[in-house]
Design a protein around this motif. Sequence first.
Motif, short mmCIF file in Angstrom:
data_model
loop_
_atom_site.label_atom_id
_atom_site.label_comp_id
_atom_site.label_asym_id
_atom_site.label_seq_id
_atom_site.Cartn_x
_atom_site.Cartn_y
_atom_site.Cartn_z
N GLU A 199 0.88 4.22 -3.00
CA GLU A 199 0.82 5.57 -2.63
C GLU A 199 2.03 6.23 -2.90
O GLU A 199 1.74 7.60 -3.61
CB GLU A 199 0.61 5.62 -1.02
CG GLU A 199 0.48 7.10 -0.62
CD GLU A 199 0.08 7.11 0.99
OE1 GLU A 199 0.24 8.44 1.34
OE2 GLU A 199 0.61 6.11 1.60
N CYS B 210 -1.49 -9.49 -2.25
CA CYS B 210 -0.52 -8.55 -3.11
C CYS B 210 0.37 -9.47 -3.76
O CYS B 210 1.10 -10.27 -3.50
CB CYS B 210 0.07 -7.54 -1.93
SG CYS B 210 -1.31 -6.65 -1.01
N PHE C 231 0.89 -1.05 0.13
CA PHE C 231 0.00 -0.20 0.03
C PHE C 231 0.76 1.16 0.04
O PHE C 231 0.51 2.30 -0.78
CB PHE C 231 -0.93 -0.09 1.23
CG PHE C 231 -1.78 -1.33 1.10
CD1 PHE C 231 -2.80 -1.50 0.12
CD2 PHE C 231 -1.56 -2.51 1.93
CE1 PHE C 231 -3.60 -2.65 -0.03
CE2 PHE C 231 -2.45 -3.61 1.87
CZ PHE C 231 -3.39 -3.65 0.96
N ASP D 71 -5.01 -6.34 -6.11
CA ASP D 71 -5.14 -6.97 -4.74
C ASP D 71 -6.47 -7.59 -4.25
O ASP D 71 -6.30 -8.24 -3.37
CB ASP D 71 -4.62 -6.03 -3.83
CG ASP D 71 -5.50 -5.04 -3.47
OD1 ASP D 71 -6.30 -4.47 -4.25
OD2 ASP D 71 -5.28 -4.36 -2.27
N CYS E 243 0.74 -8.30 2.85
CA CYS E 243 1.09 -7.09 2.17
C CYS E 243 2.08 -5.96 2.85
O CYS E 243 2.25 -4.75 2.29
CB CYS E 243 -0.43 -6.26 1.80
SG CYS E 243 -1.36 -7.70 0.86
N THR F 275 -7.77 -10.44 -0.02
CA THR F 275 -6.68 -9.48 -0.34
C THR F 275 -5.42 -10.45 -0.28
O THR F 275 -5.16 -10.84 0.44
CB THR F 275 -6.78 -8.27 0.76
OG1 THR F 275 -8.17 -7.78 0.51
CG2 THR F 275 -5.70 -7.39 0.35
#
Length: 160
Positions: free
Chosen positions: A62, A135, A58, A100, A150, A133
């Motif tokens: 970002e 990744c 994440f 994801d 993740c 979820t």
Amino acid sequence: MPGPPGQMAVCEQDPFGLATIEALNQAVTKLETSVKYNFVRTAGKKYFVSDKEKGSFFKAVEFCSQQGLELALPQNEEENNLLTQAFDDVDQAAWINVNDKKAKGNFEVDMKERPLTFTRWGPGQPDVSVESTGCTMVSEHGHWVVTTECSFNAIIICQL
């Protein structure tokens, strides 16, 4: 002695080609952006850039977004191999831009829900045991691996 007058030249409205100038401007912008990073690799018109900073999936999404870039997603074997060049003896995984959410494409689309046109899944991947979820990262041998971890600190590589 001068010769007879030649035919009158007709200049186009755009003699240098606006499309050519725009393409050059885009190339210069990519170069200006890429020189800010320690790791830069190119494949065709695509640039992969990184400071080899590590972070969670994440954080990677970002970070790239804040730079006006996207998390890296190789579209062929050459690009996939370029990502592994960011690895060193210790850090041998980098996040890639695969969706994801299993429910939103079973790891067959990117984060913008565009179908994947190239994959390099490792043995037993994508991991069907991932419930919701997961990744995705590219690992040391260039294999793609889905993980529920993740928060793992993998290398952040963006593309432009």
